[in-house]
Design a protein around this motif. Structure first.
Motif, short mmCIF file in Angstrom:
data_model
loop_
_atom_site.label_atom_id
_atom_site.label_comp_id
_atom_site.label_asym_id
_atom_site.label_seq_id
_atom_site.Cartn_x
_atom_site.Cartn_y
_atom_site.Cartn_z
N ALA A 23 75.63 14.66 48.88
CA ALA A 23 74.75 13.63 49.43
C ALA A 23 75.53 12.38 49.82
O ALA A 23 76.56 12.07 49.21
CB ALA A 23 73.68 13.26 48.39
N SER A 24 75.04 11.69 50.80
CA SER A 24 75.64 10.43 51.20
C SER A 24 74.59 9.57 51.88
O SER A 24 73.56 10.07 52.34
CB SER A 24 76.83 10.66 52.15
N GLY A 25 74.84 8.26 51.88
CA GLY A 25 73.97 7.36 52.62
C GLY A 25 72.84 6.75 51.82
O GLY A 25 72.03 6.01 52.38
N PHE A 26 72.76 7.06 50.52
CA PHE A 26 71.74 6.43 49.69
C PHE A 26 72.25 6.38 48.25
O PHE A 26 73.27 6.97 47.92
CB PHE A 26 70.40 7.18 49.79
N SER A 27 71.51 5.66 47.41
CA SER A 27 71.93 5.49 46.01
C SER A 27 71.55 6.74 45.22
O SER A 27 70.51 6.80 44.55
CB SER A 27 71.26 4.25 45.42
N PHE A 28 72.41 7.70 45.29
CA PHE A 28 72.15 9.04 44.75
C PHE A 28 71.66 9.02 43.31
O PHE A 28 70.71 9.72 42.96
CB PHE A 28 73.44 9.85 44.86
N ARG A 70 73.75 17.77 38.15
CA ARG A 70 74.16 16.76 39.11
C ARG A 70 75.40 16.03 38.62
O ARG A 70 75.61 15.89 37.42
CB ARG A 70 73.02 15.76 39.36
N ASP A 71 76.18 15.58 39.58
CA ASP A 71 77.35 14.78 39.30
C ASP A 71 77.18 13.49 40.10
O ASP A 71 77.40 13.48 41.32
CB ASP A 71 78.62 15.52 39.72
N ASN A 72 76.75 12.45 39.44
CA ASN A 72 76.47 11.21 40.15
C ASN A 72 77.73 10.58 40.74
O ASN A 72 77.66 9.93 41.78
CB ASN A 72 75.77 10.22 39.23
N ALA A 73 78.85 10.76 40.08
CA ALA A 73 80.10 10.20 40.60
C ALA A 73 80.48 10.87 41.92
O ALA A 73 80.99 10.21 42.84
CB ALA A 73 81.21 10.36 39.59
N GLN A 74 80.22 12.17 42.02
CA GLN A 74 80.53 12.92 43.24
C GLN A 74 79.36 12.97 44.19
O GLN A 74 79.48 13.51 45.29
CB GLN A 74 80.96 14.35 42.89
N LYS A 75 78.21 12.44 43.78
CA LYS A 75 76.99 12.46 44.60
C LYS A 75 76.67 13.88 45.04
O LYS A 75 76.42 14.15 46.23
CB LYS A 75 77.12 11.53 45.80
N THR A 76 76.68 14.77 44.09
CA THR A 76 76.47 16.18 44.37
C THR A 76 75.50 16.78 43.36
O THR A 76 75.57 16.46 42.17
CB THR A 76 77.80 16.94 44.33
N VAL A 77 74.62 17.62 43.85
CA VAL A 77 73.73 18.38 42.99
C VAL A 77 74.07 19.86 43.15
O VAL A 77 74.38 20.31 44.25
CB VAL A 77 72.24 18.10 43.31
N TYR A 78 74.04 20.57 42.04
CA TYR A 78 74.44 21.97 42.02
C TYR A 78 73.26 22.85 41.59
O TYR A 78 72.37 22.42 40.86
CB TYR A 78 75.59 22.19 41.03
N LEU A 79 73.32 24.09 42.04
CA LEU A 79 72.38 25.10 41.58
C LEU A 79 73.19 26.35 41.26
O LEU A 79 73.73 27.00 42.15
CB LEU A 79 71.31 25.42 42.62
#
Length: 121
Positions: A23-28, A70-79
């Motif tokens: 994700a990018s462009g917002f406060s994840f 989720r990894d907030n530092a990487q702004k990534t969510v996993y499944l």
């Protein structure tokens, strides 16, 4: 706002996959994130959701064999999906619901384009 999924592919029944949504462009870290899927000829369904505090929810069809994180530092969510079944074949998309758009002064749902998961028997 941009959501980019990856990790899909062709896998045999019983196998595993780990999907990622960058994700990018917002406060994840301030928002919950969701994974949806849509199989051909079927309605889109919610697969899993993770709130900003880490609380998770799963569809009954994947409960016990899937894990959202989720990894907030990487702004990534996993499944992470295991023991995949042919019924899991679908286009998997991530969603950031109700994100505040300061320019428009409204909340909007954002979607990625999806990553295809195909499970062969």
């Amino acid at each position: 706002v941009q959501l980019v999924e990856s990790g899909g592919g062709l896998v045999q029944a019983g196998g595993s996959l780990r999907l990622a949504c960058a994700a990018s462009g917002f406060s994840f870290s301030l928002y919950g994130m969701s994974w949806y899927r849509q199989a051909p000829g079927k309605q889109r369904e919610l697969v899993a959701r993770i709130d900003r505090d880490g609380t998770t929810n799963y569809a009954d069809s994947v409960k016990g064999r899937s894990s959202i994180s989720r990894d907030n530092a990487q702004k990534t969510v996993y499944l992470q999906m295991s023991r995949l079944q042919t019924e899991d074949t679908a286009l998997y998309s991530c969603s950031a619901p109700a994100v505040w758009d300061g320019a428009l002064g409204i909340r909007r749902d954002y979607w990625g384009r999806g990553t295809q998961v195909t499970v062969s028997s």
